[in-house]
Motif scaffolding. Structure first.
Motif, PDB file in Angstrom:
ATOM      1  N   SER A 154      -3.767  -1.132  -2.379  1.00 22.46           N
ATOM      2  CA  SER A 154      -2.503  -0.864  -3.072  1.00 22.46           C
ATOM      3  C   SER A 154      -1.850   0.404  -2.540  1.00 22.46           C
ATOM      4  O   SER A 154      -0.626   0.471  -2.359  1.00 22.46           O
ATOM      5  CB  SER A 154      -2.753  -0.738  -4.580  1.00 22.46           C
ATOM      6  OG  SER A 154      -3.311  -1.924  -5.089  1.00 22.46           O
ATOM      7  N   HIS A 155      -2.694   1.416  -2.268  1.00 23.04           N
ATOM      8  CA  HIS A 155      -2.165   2.667  -1.712  1.00 23.04           C
ATOM      9  C   HIS A 155      -1.590   2.433  -0.313  1.00 23.04           C
ATOM     10  O   HIS A 155      -0.507   2.938   0.037  1.00 23.04           O
ATOM     11  CB  HIS A 155      -3.273   3.713  -1.675  1.00 23.04           C
ATOM     12  CG  HIS A 155      -2.854   5.027  -1.091  1.00 23.04           C
ATOM     13  ND1 HIS A 155      -2.949   5.291   0.258  1.00 23.04           N
ATOM     14  CD2 HIS A 155      -2.310   6.130  -1.658  1.00 23.04           C
ATOM     15  CE1 HIS A 155      -2.496   6.512   0.501  1.00 23.04           C
ATOM     16  NE2 HIS A 155      -2.110   7.043  -0.658  1.00 23.04           N
ATOM     17  N   ASP A 156      -2.319   1.642   0.506  1.00 25.01           N
ATOM     18  CA  ASP A 156      -1.844   1.386   1.865  1.00 25.01           C
ATOM     19  C   ASP A 156      -0.588   0.532   1.884  1.00 25.01           C
ATOM     20  O   ASP A 156       0.220   0.620   2.819  1.00 25.01           O
ATOM     21  CB  ASP A 156      -2.940   0.693   2.679  1.00 25.01           C
ATOM     22  CG  ASP A 156      -4.088   1.642   3.001  1.00 25.01           C
ATOM     23  OD1 ASP A 156      -3.899   2.873   2.842  1.00 25.01           O
ATOM     24  OD2 ASP A 156      -5.165   1.166   3.398  1.00 25.01           O
ATOM     25  N   LEU A 157      -0.409  -0.320   0.867  1.00 28.22           N
ATOM     26  CA  LEU A 157       0.797  -1.152   0.819  1.00 28.22           C
ATOM     27  C   LEU A 157       2.060  -0.320   0.612  1.00 28.22           C
ATOM     28  O   LEU A 157       3.145  -0.698   1.057  1.00 28.22           O
ATOM     29  CB  LEU A 157       0.682  -2.194  -0.301  1.00 28.22           C
ATOM     30  CG  LEU A 157      -0.044  -3.502   0.033  1.00 28.22           C
ATOM     31  CD1 LEU A 157      -0.217  -4.330  -1.227  1.00 28.22           C
ATOM     32  CD2 LEU A 157       0.741  -4.291   1.076  1.00 28.22           C
ATOM     33  N   ARG A 158       1.939   0.797  -0.064  1.00 27.22           N
ATOM     34  CA  ARG A 158       3.122   1.607  -0.355  1.00 27.22           C
ATOM     35  C   ARG A 158       3.747   2.187   0.911  1.00 27.22           C
ATOM     36  O   ARG A 158       4.974   2.331   1.002  1.00 27.22           O
ATOM     37  CB  ARG A 158       2.748   2.749  -1.294  1.00 27.22           C
ATOM     38  CG  ARG A 158       2.325   2.304  -2.675  1.00 27.22           C
ATOM     39  CD  ARG A 158       2.008   3.502  -3.559  1.00 27.22           C
ATOM     40  NE  ARG A 158       3.173   4.357  -3.717  1.00 27.22           N
ATOM     41  CZ  ARG A 158       4.133   4.178  -4.624  1.00 27.22           C
ATOM     42  NH1 ARG A 158       4.042   3.154  -5.460  1.00 27.22           N
ATOM     43  NH2 ARG A 158       5.166   4.989  -4.693  1.00 27.22           N
ATOM     44  N   THR A 159       2.882   2.500   1.911  1.00 24.68           N
ATOM     45  CA  THR A 159       3.416   3.139   3.120  1.00 24.68           C
ATOM     46  C   THR A 159       4.365   2.232   3.887  1.00 24.68           C
ATOM     47  O   THR A 159       5.525   2.617   4.134  1.00 24.68           O
ATOM     48  CB  THR A 159       2.258   3.605   4.018  1.00 24.68           C
ATOM     49  OG1 THR A 159       1.469   4.541   3.302  1.00 24.68           O
ATOM     50  CG2 THR A 159       2.795   4.253   5.292  1.00 24.68           C
ATOM     51  N   PRO A 160       3.974   1.010   4.299  1.00 25.83           N
ATOM     52  CA  PRO A 160       4.921   0.158   5.038  1.00 25.83           C
ATOM     53  C   PRO A 160       6.119  -0.278   4.195  1.00 25.83           C
ATOM     54  O   PRO A 160       7.222  -0.406   4.710  1.00 25.83           O
ATOM     55  CB  PRO A 160       4.063  -1.035   5.473  1.00 25.83           C
ATOM     56  CG  PRO A 160       2.901  -1.036   4.557  1.00 25.83           C
ATOM     57  CD  PRO A 160       2.634   0.385   4.210  1.00 25.83           C
ATOM     58  N   VAL A 161       5.877  -0.495   2.892  1.00 25.74           N
ATOM     59  CA  VAL A 161       6.995  -0.898   2.035  1.00 25.74           C
ATOM     60  C   VAL A 161       8.025   0.228   1.927  1.00 25.74           C
ATOM     61  O   VAL A 161       9.237   0.022   2.067  1.00 25.74           O
ATOM     62  CB  VAL A 161       6.482  -1.311   0.636  1.00 25.74           C
ATOM     63  CG1 VAL A 161       7.645  -1.504  -0.320  1.00 25.74           C
ATOM     64  CG2 VAL A 161       5.660  -2.583   0.730  1.00 25.74           C
ATOM     65  N   THR A 162       7.530   1.441   1.682  1.00 23.65           N
ATOM     66  CA  THR A 162       8.433   2.589   1.562  1.00 23.65           C
ATOM     67  C   THR A 162       9.165   2.837   2.875  1.00 23.65           C
ATOM     68  O   THR A 162      10.382   3.126   2.891  1.00 23.65           O
ATOM     69  CB  THR A 162       7.637   3.842   1.167  1.00 23.65           C
ATOM     70  OG1 THR A 162       6.944   3.582  -0.037  1.00 23.65           O
ATOM     71  CG2 THR A 162       8.563   5.030   0.967  1.00 23.65           C
ATOM     72  N   ALA A 163       8.451   2.744   4.003  1.00 21.57           N
ATOM     73  CA  ALA A 163       9.081   2.959   5.306  1.00 21.57           C
ATOM     74  C   ALA A 163      10.192   1.944   5.552  1.00 21.57           C
ATOM     75  O   ALA A 163      11.292   2.290   6.028  1.00 21.57           O
ATOM     76  CB  ALA A 163       8.032   2.888   6.405  1.00 21.57           C
ATOM     77  N   SER A 164       9.937   0.675   5.243  1.00 21.46           N
ATOM     78  CA  SER A 164      10.964  -0.363   5.442  1.00 21.46           C
ATOM     79  C   SER A 164      12.183  -0.103   4.574  1.00 21.46           C
ATOM     80  O   SER A 164      13.329  -0.241   5.016  1.00 21.46           O
ATOM     81  CB  SER A 164      10.373  -1.739   5.118  1.00 21.46           C
ATOM     82  OG  SER A 164       9.323  -2.051   5.992  1.00 21.46           O
ATOM     83  N   ILE A 165      11.964   0.274   3.323  1.00 21.53           N
ATOM     84  CA  ILE A 165      13.091   0.534   2.421  1.00 21.53           C
ATOM     85  C   ILE A 165      13.950   1.687   2.940  1.00 21.53           C
ATOM     86  O   ILE A 165      15.195   1.630   2.936  1.00 21.53           O
ATOM     87  CB  ILE A 165      12.575   0.822   1.001  1.00 21.53           C
ATOM     88  CG1 ILE A 165      11.961  -0.445   0.393  1.00 21.53           C
ATOM     89  CG2 ILE A 165      13.691   1.353   0.113  1.00 21.53           C
ATOM     90  CD1 ILE A 165      11.313  -0.235  -0.960  1.00 21.53           C
TER      91      ILE A 165
END
Length: 286
Positions: A185-196
């Motif tokens: 869950s923590h690792d998912l935030r990084t690519p999602v936040t970067a894309s946004i």
């Protein structure tokens, strides 16, 4: 259970013969009848029967007045060696003190005074033998129940230990699952936040249509592919009750760090933070 024995002790042979005939008529083949003309002889018979292992002395019927070892002394020794054996004392001359002593030291089952009636003796001996057999049966059943209870307790203890071990394994698996889900869950935030953040940067542009450089598109695709891999891992955790199996593969550390730097770049740029990569490019694979 071994065959019960009744020992009759009297210094008068005619009395012994009369008792033996009456007991045979009342007890039949249910019991072995032994006779002795004195206390010492009775003890010898008693010890021989005990050593054989084939018989149990259920009842000792002894006269009080005998040469040598008296009836109360004999019954006391019999009781010391075999507490479950029932004792009956018969006499026409025994005083109250002798009977009281026999009651205390030999746990006298009954006292029969001379002259007795055959009906009284037969009934008393029949009841005594039945009492002995009943007590021995209860003792045997108690031992069986104790053995069964002990076996059940051991089975319950083994089952409890097994369940505790299973619970410990389940708790460990649950903890590992929680740790894995937290990490993913923590690792998912990084690519999602970067894309946004990348999309927001171009969302604020005034030109229409918006033109995305090829490098930006590649990073967006890579970021979404990483999200897909993480989601696949979550799905595997859900389907596999025993967790995931680690597959170790060689990787270049410099490439891994550079990939992380690229994924974090939009977030760092938004926060005006600079990330410096000092990993040498010529490190061996790990």
């Amino acid at each position: 259970m071994s065959k019960p024995v009744v020992i009759c002790v009297d210094d008068e042979p005619l009395v012994l013969e009369s008792l033996k005939i009456e007991l045979k008529r009342v007890l039949g083949d249910a019991c072995l009848i032994e006779t002795a003309e004195g206390g010492e002889e009775a003890l010898e018979i008693f010890e021989e029967l005990q050593e054989s292992g084939e018989y149990e002395v259920a009842l000792v019927l002894a006269d009080y007045i005998m040469p040598g070892l008296k009836g109360d002394e004999l019954l006391e020794q019999i009781h010391d060696r075999s507490p479950q054996t029932l004792n009956i004392m018969i006499s026409g001359q025994a005083d109250l003190e002798a009977v009281s002593q026999a009651l205390r030291s030999a746990r006298l089952y009954r006292y029969i005074s001379k002259p007795w009636t055959p009906e009284d003796v037969n009934l008393t001996i029949a009841e005594a033998v039945q009492r002995y057999l009943h007590d021995r049966k209860l003792e045997s059943q108690t031992l069986q129940l104790h053995s069964i209870n002990q076996t059940l307790e051991e089975q319950i203890q083994d089952r409890t230990q097994e369940l505790q071990q299973k619970m410990s394994e389940l708790e460990q698996l649950n903890r590992l699952k929680d740790e894995f889900l937290h990490a993913v869950s923590h690792d998912l935030r990084t690519p999602v936040t970067a894309s946004i953040l990348v999309f927001r940067r171009f969302q604020n542009q005034k030109s229409d249509p918006i033109i995305l450089p090829r490098s930006i598109v590649d990073r967006i695709v890579e970021s979404n592919e990483r999200q897909l891999k993480l989601l696949d891992s979550l799905l595997s955790i859900q389907l596999n009750a025993h967790g995931l199996t680690l597959n170790l593969e060689p990787i270049q550390l410099s490439q891994l760090v550079n990939q992380i730097r690229l994924e974090l770049e939009p977030i760092l740029a938004e926060s005006e933070v600079t990330l410096k990569n000092s990993i040498p490019s010529d490190l061996p694979a790990i």
